[in-house]
Scaffold this motif. Structure first.
Motif, PDB file in Angstrom:
ATOM      1  N   LYS A  27       0.823  -1.260   0.038  1.00 51.66           N
ATOM      2  CA  LYS A  27      -0.070  -0.091  -0.071  1.00 51.66           C
ATOM      3  C   LYS A  27       0.921   1.464   0.150  1.00 51.66           C
ATOM      4  O   LYS A  27       0.567   2.177  -0.680  1.00 51.66           O
ATOM      5  CB  LYS A  27      -0.955  -0.054   1.208  1.00 51.66           C
ATOM      6  N   VAL A  28       1.891   1.511   0.875  1.00 49.64           N
ATOM      7  CA  VAL A  28       2.729   2.550   0.745  1.00 49.64           C
ATOM      8  C   VAL A  28       3.599   2.741  -0.380  1.00 49.64           C
ATOM      9  O   VAL A  28       3.952   3.833  -0.526  1.00 49.64           O
ATOM     10  CB  VAL A  28       3.407   2.670   2.555  1.00 49.64           C
ATOM     11  N   GLU A  29       3.997   1.627  -0.918  1.00 49.30           N
ATOM     12  CA  GLU A  29       4.992   1.544  -2.283  1.00 49.30           C
ATOM     13  C   GLU A  29       3.905   2.303  -3.072  1.00 49.30           C
ATOM     14  O   GLU A  29       4.552   3.070  -3.957  1.00 49.30           O
ATOM     15  CB  GLU A  29       5.364   0.003  -2.474  1.00 49.30           C
ATOM     16  N   ARG A  30       2.824   1.669  -3.527  1.00 48.84           N
ATOM     17  CA  ARG A  30       1.849   1.960  -4.389  1.00 48.84           C
ATOM     18  C   ARG A  30       1.359   3.593  -4.166  1.00 48.84           C
ATOM     19  O   ARG A  30       1.261   4.509  -5.124  1.00 48.84           O
ATOM     20  CB  ARG A  30       0.649   1.042  -4.479  1.00 48.84           C
ATOM     21  N   ASP A  31       0.801   3.842  -2.872  1.00 49.69           N
ATOM     22  CA  ASP A  31       0.097   5.136  -2.669  1.00 49.69           C
ATOM     23  C   ASP A  31       1.248   6.304  -2.607  1.00 49.69           C
ATOM     24  O   ASP A  31       0.844   7.438  -2.596  1.00 49.69           O
ATOM     25  CB  ASP A  31      -0.735   5.036  -1.614  1.00 49.69           C
ATOM     26  N   TYR A  32       2.373   6.098  -1.811  1.00 47.45           N
ATOM     27  CA  TYR A  32       3.011   7.118  -1.518  1.00 47.45           C
ATOM     28  C   TYR A  32       4.609   6.794  -2.033  1.00 47.45           C
ATOM     29  O   TYR A  32       5.474   7.832  -1.649  1.00 47.45           O
ATOM     30  CB  TYR A  32       3.350   7.186   0.114  1.00 47.45           C
ATOM     31  N   GLY A  33       4.861   6.075  -2.919  1.00 54.99           N
ATOM     32  CA  GLY A  33       6.327   5.983  -3.465  1.00 54.99           C
ATOM     33  C   GLY A  33       7.522   5.844  -2.721  1.00 54.99           C
ATOM     34  O   GLY A  33       8.309   6.012  -2.895  1.00 54.99           O
ATOM     35  N   LEU A  34       7.185   5.059  -1.400  1.00 49.63           N
ATOM     36  CA  LEU A  34       8.053   4.604  -0.544  1.00 49.63           C
ATOM     37  C   LEU A  34       8.697   3.111  -1.604  1.00 49.63           C
ATOM     38  O   LEU A  34       8.031   2.452  -1.672  1.00 49.63           O
ATOM     39  CB  LEU A  34       7.585   4.429   0.966  1.00 49.63           C
ATOM     40  N   ALA A  35      10.020   3.107  -1.096  1.00 47.77           N
ATOM     41  CA  ALA A  35      11.014   2.212  -1.400  1.00 47.77           C
ATOM     42  C   ALA A  35      10.913   1.319  -0.010  1.00 47.77           C
ATOM     43  O   ALA A  35      11.330   1.503   0.905  1.00 47.77           O
ATOM     44  CB  ALA A  35      12.147   2.671  -1.749  1.00 47.77           C
ATOM     45  N   CYS A  36      10.472  -0.027  -0.483  1.00 44.67           N
ATOM     46  CA  CYS A  36      10.424  -1.027   1.061  1.00 44.67           C
ATOM     47  C   CYS A  36      11.201  -2.241   0.757  1.00 44.67           C
ATOM     48  O   CYS A  36      11.369  -2.814  -0.300  1.00 44.67           O
ATOM     49  CB  CYS A  36       9.013  -1.365   1.160  1.00 44.67           C
ATOM     50  N   SER A  37      11.619  -2.632   1.874  1.00 45.59           N
ATOM     51  CA  SER A  37      12.414  -3.982   1.972  1.00 45.59           C
ATOM     52  C   SER A  37      11.757  -5.043   3.158  1.00 45.59           C
ATOM     53  O   SER A  37      11.440  -4.078   4.262  1.00 45.59           O
ATOM     54  CB  SER A  37      13.980  -3.911   1.709  1.00 45.59           C
ATOM     55  N   TYR A  38      12.276  -5.993   3.279  1.00 47.55           N
ATOM     56  CA  TYR A  38      11.434  -6.878   4.214  1.00 47.55           C
ATOM     57  C   TYR A  38      12.445  -8.072   4.460  1.00 47.55           C
ATOM     58  O   TYR A  38      12.862  -8.869   3.518  1.00 47.55           O
ATOM     59  CB  TYR A  38      10.126  -7.511   3.660  1.00 47.55           C
ATOM     60  N   ASP A  39      12.763  -8.143   5.592  1.00 51.54           N
ATOM     61  CA  ASP A  39      13.730  -9.185   6.351  1.00 51.54           C
ATOM     62  C   ASP A  39      13.003  -9.936   7.340  1.00 51.54           C
ATOM     63  O   ASP A  39      12.536  -9.583   8.166  1.00 51.54           O
ATOM     64  CB  ASP A  39      14.990  -8.681   6.658  1.00 51.54           C
ATOM     65  N   GLU A  40      12.825 -11.359   6.976  1.00 52.87           N
ATOM     66  CA  GLU A  40      12.130 -12.347   7.813  1.00 52.87           C
ATOM     67  C   GLU A  40      13.311 -12.967   8.768  1.00 52.87           C
ATOM     68  O   GLU A  40      14.345 -13.187   8.550  1.00 52.87           O
ATOM     69  CB  GLU A  40      11.629 -13.416   7.307  1.00 52.87           C
ATOM     70  N   GLY A  41      12.967 -13.126  10.159  1.00 51.78           N
ATOM     71  CA  GLY A  41      13.743 -13.259  11.099  1.00 51.78           C
ATOM     72  C   GLY A  41      12.881 -14.682  11.816  1.00 51.78           C
ATOM     73  O   GLY A  41      11.769 -14.797  11.421  1.00 51.78           O
ATOM     74  N   GLU A  42      13.630 -15.021  12.657  1.00 54.74           N
ATOM     75  CA  GLU A  42      12.915 -16.395  13.482  1.00 54.74           C
ATOM     76  C   GLU A  42      11.708 -15.818  13.993  1.00 54.74           C
ATOM     77  O   GLU A  42      10.663 -16.567  14.181  1.00 54.74           O
ATOM     78  CB  GLU A  42      13.988 -17.278  14.006  1.00 54.74           C
ATOM     79  N   ARG A  43      11.875 -14.876  14.896  1.00 64.57           N
ATOM     80  CA  ARG A  43      10.967 -14.361  16.050  1.00 64.57           C
ATOM     81  C   ARG A  43      10.410 -13.017  15.642  1.00 64.57           C
ATOM     82  O   ARG A  43       9.518 -12.298  16.096  1.00 64.57           O
ATOM     83  CB  ARG A  43      11.548 -14.309  17.176  1.00 64.57           C
ATOM     84  N   ARG A  44      11.083 -12.258  14.657  1.00 58.91           N
ATOM     85  CA  ARG A  44      11.076 -10.999  14.282  1.00 58.91           C
ATOM     86  C   ARG A  44      11.555 -10.532  13.081  1.00 58.91           C
ATOM     87  O   ARG A  44      12.466 -10.918  12.398  1.00 58.91           O
ATOM     88  CB  ARG A  44      11.814 -10.027  15.452  1.00 58.91           C
ATOM     89  N   ASP A  45      10.574  -9.906  12.416  1.00 54.89           N
ATOM     90  CA  ASP A  45      10.819  -9.399  10.934  1.00 54.89           C
ATOM     91  C   ASP A  45      11.010  -7.927  10.895  1.00 54.89           C
ATOM     92  O   ASP A  45      10.526  -7.276  11.974  1.00 54.89           O
ATOM     93  CB  ASP A  45       9.647  -9.632   9.965  1.00 54.89           C
ATOM     94  N   VAL A  46      11.678  -7.302  10.108  1.00 57.18           N
ATOM     95  CA  VAL A  46      12.075  -6.006   9.804  1.00 57.18           C
ATOM     96  C   VAL A  46      11.778  -5.705   8.483  1.00 57.18           C
ATOM     97  O   VAL A  46      12.265  -5.966   7.536  1.00 57.18           O
ATOM     98  CB  VAL A  46      13.258  -5.421  10.380  1.00 57.18           C
TER      99      VAL A  46
END
Length: 110
Positions: A27-46
């Motif tokens: 949503k924020v990439e499409r609506d606001y032009g933010l560049a996003c990345s996603y890193d999965e962890g075992e108990r926490r993602d960022v």
């Protein structure tokens, strides 16, 4: 520089929370032009997001979302409105708020 801190508790578990976080990112990439990345962890993602004038992250766990953002000078005067919009977007995805219509186009400033 103004900082935004938003925290939401939930009972989704990590897999469903990841799905919500990915929806938010799309949503924020499409609506606001933010560049996003996603890193999965075992108990926490960022999830990291950025564009000129705003940088931040969303920490996703099995029971919470923690959003932190730093606004540059261009967006500083809009920090309250930006924070409210970010809260509303996250709450809508979590199903914890009623959607309300905006009388203005906030895409111009975020």
């Amino acid at each position: 520089m103004p900082d935004i801190h938003i925290e939401r508790s939930h009972t989704l578990g990590i897999e469903a929370a990841r799905a919500v976080a990915r929806q938010w990112m799309q949503k924020v990439e499409r609506d606001y032009g933010l560049a996003c990345s996603y890193d999965e962890g075992e108990r926490r993602d960022v999830a990291q997001f950025t564009r000129p004038g705003i940088d931040g992250s969303v920490e996703v766990t099995a029971d919470s979302f923690r959003l932190r953002a730093t606004l540059g000078l261009l967006y500083a005067s809009f920090s309250d409105q930006i924070e409210q919009r970010l809260q509303r977007n996250l709450d809508e995805l979590l199903g914890t708020s009623e959607a309300d219509d905006d009388a203005y186009n906030d895409k111009d400033w975020l």
